[in-house]
Write a protein that holds these residues in place. Structure first.
Motif, PDB file in Angstrom:
ATOM      1  N   GLY A 199       0.310  -1.327   0.140  1.00 53.06           N
ATOM      2  CA  GLY A 199      -0.006   0.392  -0.553  1.00 53.06           C
ATOM      3  C   GLY A 199       0.493   1.416  -0.215  1.00 53.06           C
ATOM      4  N   ALA A 200       2.258   1.032   0.836  1.00 53.37           N
ATOM      5  CA  ALA A 200       3.094   2.220   0.877  1.00 53.37           C
ATOM      6  C   ALA A 200       3.257   2.308  -0.799  1.00 53.37           C
ATOM      7  CB  ALA A 200       4.063   2.202   1.737  1.00 53.37           C
ATOM      8  N   LEU A 201       3.786   1.958  -1.390  1.00 57.57           N
ATOM      9  CA  LEU A 201       4.344   1.771  -2.678  1.00 57.57           C
ATOM     10  C   LEU A 201       3.471   1.951  -3.639  1.00 57.57           C
ATOM     11  CD1 LEU A 201       6.642  -1.570  -2.109  1.00 57.57           C
ATOM     12  CD2 LEU A 201       7.468   0.504  -2.596  1.00 57.57           C
ATOM     13  N   VAL A 202       2.280   1.579  -3.216  1.00 55.20           N
ATOM     14  CA  VAL A 202       0.871   2.380  -4.415  1.00 55.20           C
ATOM     15  C   VAL A 202       1.164   3.495  -3.336  1.00 55.20           C
ATOM     16  CG1 VAL A 202      -1.409   2.295  -4.698  1.00 55.20           C
ATOM     17  CG2 VAL A 202       0.199   0.364  -4.327  1.00 55.20           C
ATOM     18  N   GLY A 203       1.214   4.296  -2.572  1.00 58.14           N
ATOM     19  CA  GLY A 203       1.389   5.790  -2.687  1.00 58.14           C
ATOM     20  C   GLY A 203       2.371   6.886  -2.619  1.00 58.14           C
ATOM     21  N   TRP A 204       3.352   6.337  -3.046  1.00 62.44           N
ATOM     22  CA  TRP A 204       4.702   7.039  -2.637  1.00 62.44           C
ATOM     23  C   TRP A 204       4.510   6.742  -4.621  1.00 62.44           C
ATOM     24  CZ3 TRP A 204       7.359  10.490  -0.427  1.00 62.44           C
ATOM     25  CH2 TRP A 204       7.143  10.265   0.373  1.00 62.44           C
ATOM     26  N   THR A 205       4.578   5.667  -5.185  1.00 58.20           N
ATOM     27  CA  THR A 205       4.366   5.812  -6.765  1.00 58.20           C
ATOM     28  C   THR A 205       3.815   7.309  -7.653  1.00 58.20           C
ATOM     29  OG1 THR A 205       4.788   2.939  -6.396  1.00 58.20           O
ATOM     30  CG2 THR A 205       4.440   4.091  -8.595  1.00 58.20           C
ATOM     31  N   LEU A 206       2.631   7.032  -6.545  1.00 62.46           N
ATOM     32  CA  LEU A 206       1.977   8.200  -7.788  1.00 62.46           C
ATOM     33  C   LEU A 206       2.903   9.878  -6.717  1.00 62.46           C
ATOM     34  CD1 LEU A 206      -0.297   9.821  -8.503  1.00 62.46           C
ATOM     35  CD2 LEU A 206      -1.255   9.393  -6.330  1.00 62.46           C
ATOM     36  N   ILE A 207       3.200   9.554  -5.872  1.00 61.43           N
ATOM     37  CA  ILE A 207       3.605  10.741  -5.251  1.00 61.43           C
ATOM     38  C   ILE A 207       5.096  11.283  -5.633  1.00 61.43           C
ATOM     39  CG2 ILE A 207       5.125  11.633  -3.101  1.00 61.43           C
ATOM     40  CD1 ILE A 207       1.827  12.127  -3.199  1.00 61.43           C
ATOM     41  N   VAL A 208       6.054  10.139  -6.055  1.00 62.15           N
ATOM     42  CA  VAL A 208       7.354  10.380  -6.420  1.00 62.15           C
ATOM     43  C   VAL A 208       6.661  11.094  -8.013  1.00 62.15           C
ATOM     44  CG1 VAL A 208       6.936   8.268  -8.198  1.00 62.15           C
ATOM     45  CG2 VAL A 208       8.927   9.177  -7.468  1.00 62.15           C
ATOM     46  N   ALA A 209       5.920  10.724  -9.120  1.00 60.98           N
ATOM     47  CA  ALA A 209       6.046  12.082  -9.841  1.00 60.98           C
ATOM     48  C   ALA A 209       4.699  12.992  -9.979  1.00 60.98           C
ATOM     49  CB  ALA A 209       5.095  10.789 -11.161  1.00 60.98           C
ATOM     50  N   GLU A 210       4.022  13.657  -8.562  1.00 66.40           N
ATOM     51  CA  GLU A 210       3.410  14.561  -8.201  1.00 66.40           C
ATOM     52  C   GLU A 210       3.671  15.808  -8.290  1.00 66.40           C
ATOM     53  OE1 GLU A 210       0.118  15.140  -8.377  1.00 66.40           O
ATOM     54  OE2 GLU A 210       0.118  13.787  -9.945  1.00 66.40           O
ATOM     55  N   MET A 211       5.540  16.048  -7.227  1.00 65.48           N
ATOM     56  CA  MET A 211       6.297  17.140  -7.304  1.00 65.48           C
ATOM     57  C   MET A 211       6.736  17.902  -8.700  1.00 65.48           C
ATOM     58  SD  MET A 211       8.640  18.271  -4.709  1.00 65.48           S
ATOM     59  CE  MET A 211       7.541  18.200  -3.302  1.00 65.48           C
ATOM     60  N   PRO A 212       7.500  16.740  -9.854  1.00 65.17           N
ATOM     61  CA  PRO A 212       8.261  17.195 -10.599  1.00 65.17           C
ATOM     62  C   PRO A 212       7.200  17.409 -11.752  1.00 65.17           C
ATOM     63  CG  PRO A 212       9.075  15.020  -9.939  1.00 65.17           C
ATOM     64  CD  PRO A 212       8.104  14.722  -9.149  1.00 65.17           C
ATOM     65  N   ARG A 213       5.943  16.680 -12.222  1.00 66.59           N
ATOM     66  CA  ARG A 213       4.747  17.240 -12.371  1.00 66.59           C
ATOM     67  C   ARG A 213       4.055  18.499 -12.027  1.00 66.59           C
ATOM     68  NH1 ARG A 213      -0.700  17.380 -12.699  1.00 66.59           N
ATOM     69  NH2 ARG A 213      -1.206  16.985 -10.911  1.00 66.59           N
ATOM     70  N   ALA A 214       4.185  19.852 -11.220  1.00 61.58           N
ATOM     71  CA  ALA A 214       3.740  20.383 -10.915  1.00 61.58           C
ATOM     72  C   ALA A 214       4.425  21.147 -10.666  1.00 61.58           C
ATOM     73  CB  ALA A 214       3.922  20.563  -9.279  1.00 61.58           C
ATOM     74  N   ALA A 215       6.230  20.866 -10.869  1.00 62.78           N
ATOM     75  CA  ALA A 215       7.465  21.427 -11.200  1.00 62.78           C
ATOM     76  C   ALA A 215       7.778  22.258 -12.950  1.00 62.78           C
ATOM     77  CB  ALA A 215       9.199  20.938 -10.656  1.00 62.78           C
ATOM     78  N   ALA A 216       7.258  20.975 -13.478  1.00 60.82           N
ATOM     79  CA  ALA A 216       7.749  20.974 -14.700  1.00 60.82           C
ATOM     80  C   ALA A 216       6.116  21.752 -15.304  1.00 60.82           C
ATOM     81  CB  ALA A 216       6.917  18.950 -15.929  1.00 60.82           C
ATOM     82  N   GLN A 217       5.326  21.594 -15.126  1.00 68.02           N
ATOM     83  CA  GLN A 217       3.385  22.969 -15.941  1.00 68.02           C
ATOM     84  C   GLN A 217       4.498  24.427 -15.417  1.00 68.02           C
ATOM     85  OE1 GLN A 217       0.834  20.837 -12.838  1.00 68.02           O
ATOM     86  NE2 GLN A 217      -0.034  19.882 -15.387  1.00 68.02           N
ATOM     87  N   ASP A 218       5.515  24.245 -14.769  1.00 62.90           N
ATOM     88  CA  ASP A 218       6.284  26.044 -14.039  1.00 62.90           C
ATOM     89  C   ASP A 218       7.168  26.473 -15.090  1.00 62.90           C
ATOM     90  OD1 ASP A 218       3.908  26.839 -12.596  1.00 62.90           O
ATOM     91  OD2 ASP A 218       5.034  25.787 -10.520  1.00 62.90           O
ATOM     92  N   GLY A 219       7.991  25.271 -15.965  1.00 67.11           N
ATOM     93  CA  GLY A 219       8.546  25.295 -16.827  1.00 67.11           C
ATOM     94  C   GLY A 219      10.269  24.990 -16.041  1.00 67.11           C
TER      95      GLY A 219
END
Length: 479
Positions: free
Chosen positions: A322-342
């Motif tokens: 369950g933790a790996l499922v949660g962290w696998t989403l989180i691992v991509a969320e912050m880079p996504r926000a930064a990428a959307q800001d260029g």
């Protein structure tokens, strides 16, 4: 200088790289506008957001932690209490920051708003390393409990196969979309919490003080032992910020992100400390130091058989997955926000048809898999080595988040009542001191490797800025 080919485009006040669609909306962190899924896509309520925090914090780390701390002896429990106080201070800091800036990305948003683009990038880069390296540490501990049932001889080749399976399956769950993620996260959180609560309550009745051993078994000074044990214990609290990182996917983030963060942290703290005390008091110290499944050993001692230990091991397997499922989403969320800001490679900003950042999930899973293989083939203390690397890179986002809150209190805190201002300053300062303490306790090797990984981001930042065709900061947003 004009840039006719590949010139950056403006989206509001934010500069977008040429290959990021203008429709991609993260909202500049300074506005506090949450970035996230398109309208109509599922969002988390308070229950799922809290489950995300608990599910990300309580992975397999708590199930392997007693063995790692046993090297120091019961003095490590003092470190655990101090780390818990620091974690609660961080949770309260994240709560206040999430109210002011509910945008996606959590610590990335806070640092960028307070200190500019480069600080925001460093946070996103450092946290990204923390997340995928942390997944490697989680899966290593997870393997220890899987091997209660299979590969009981701990043959390295099969251990690697089990670990890689434990990384790839959570990636598939996430790639299927948020609906499957939300249901899975809630179910696994409930299943993992039940045996931990049992060990943290009923298990206390079976403690034998003779099992604790020497109070300071490390052979070093008390201060050194507490600092070193505290750095390891901090790993068990990584994830308290996950609701803020995934704020774009939470309903009413100003209200629910902070509440989920604090409630999740308090719940984890209770079962962590009491559960660790139970294991220390039921398993002989020398046996605990070498144990790969300490909660299983404790359950077997309590009930005098193997069925109880197998039950706890099964719960640990579910918990880690369950933790790996949660962290696998989180691992991509912050880079996504930064990428959307260029501020990150644009591939991280793209989402698949299920509404998840597929590229970030896939590349992060591959990196975690590579680190896991290297750990099993090169490191003697696999779990502790990867844990300390994750702790070091996580401290950077924590430090700058606390600093961002202190900066805001210094510049705009006059709008708060004196009593509230004093309270918030004390809490934020405590979170900042806690971050430095964890940094000091990580050890020279972790600081060396962590700093090296952190500075590897500088060429990436130069490349991203060059692709945007800008020099210096993007235009500031008027508040």
């Amino acid at each position: 200088m004009s840039h006719d080919i590949g010139a950056p485009r403006q989206s509001g006040s934010r500069v977008l790289p040429p290959d990021v669609p203008a429709s991609v909306s993260a909202g500049p962190p300074t506005t506090g506008a949450p970035a996230g899924p398109e309208t109509g896509e599922p969002r988390f309520g308070l229950g799922t957001a809290s489950a995300l925090v608990v599910g990300s914090v309580i992975g397999t780390g708590v199930f392997a932690l007693p063995s790692a701390l046993a090297v120091f002896g019961p003095i490590s429990l003092v470190a655990f209490v101090l780390v818990t106080i620091g974690a609660i201070a961080l949770a309260l800091t994240f709560r206040d920051l999430a109210v002011r800036l509910p945008g996606a990305g959590g610590p990335y948003v806070y640092a960028r708003d307070a200190f500019g683009e480069f600080a925001g990038f460093l946070i996103a880069w450092s946290y990204w390393i923390t997340a995928w390296a942390g997944n490697a540490a989680i899966v290593v501990a997870w393997v220890g409990y899987v091997e209660v049932f299979w590969n009981t001889g701990h043959e390295a080749g099969w251990s690697i196969v089990i670990a890689l399976t434990g990384l790839l399956l959570p990636a598939l769950v996430n790639l299927l979309g948020l609906r499957s993620f939300a249901a899975f996260q809630v179910v696994t959180t409930v299943l993992k919490f039940i045996p931990l609560v049992f060990m943290a309550t009923i298990g206390l009745l079976f403690i034998n003080t003779a099992n604790f051993g020497d109070f300071n078994a490390s052979g070093t000074s008390w201060l050194g032992a507490i600092s070193a044990a505290g750095a390891i214990a901090l790993f068990s609290y990584l994830g308290i910020e996950t609701a803020s990182v995934a704020a774009a996917r939470v309903r009413d983030p100003k209200r629910n992100v902070g509440r989920a963060t604090v409630l999740g942290t308090l719940a984890c703290a209770a079962v962590y400390i009491l559960g660790t005390v139970t294991v220390f008091g039921t398993v002989a110290h020398d046996d605990l130091v070498s144990s790969t499944a300490p909660f299983t050993d404790a359950a077997n001692v309590i009930f005098g058989g193997r069925w109880a230990g197998a039950t706890v091991a099964a719960a640990a397997v579910v918990s880690g997955f369950g933790a790996l499922v949660g962290w696998t989403l989180i691992v991509a969320e912050m880079p996504r926000a930064a990428a959307q800001d260029g501020l990150f490679p644009t591939a991280f900003a793209r989402q698949n048809r299920a509404g998840v950042p597929a590229f970030g999930i896939v590349i992060s899973t591959l990196l975690a898999a590579g680190l896991t293989v290297v750990s099993y083939t090169s490191f003697e203390q696999v779990f502790i080595t990867v844990v300390l690397l994750s702790v070091l890179t996580s401290v950077v986002p924590y430090l700058l988040s606390a600093a961002a809150q202190l900066y805001w209190l210094r510049t705009d805190g006059r709008r708060l009542r004196v009593r509230h201002l004093a309270r918030d300053v004390v809490v934020s300062a405590l979170a900042l001191v806690f971050g430095f303490w964890a940094l000091a306790g990580s050890g020279y090797a972790a600081v060396y490797y962590g700093t090296f990984c952190l500075l590897l981001g500088v060429p990436v930042y130069v490349w991203v800025k060059a692709r945007r065709g800008t020099y210096g900061e993007t235009p500031a947003v008027t508040r």
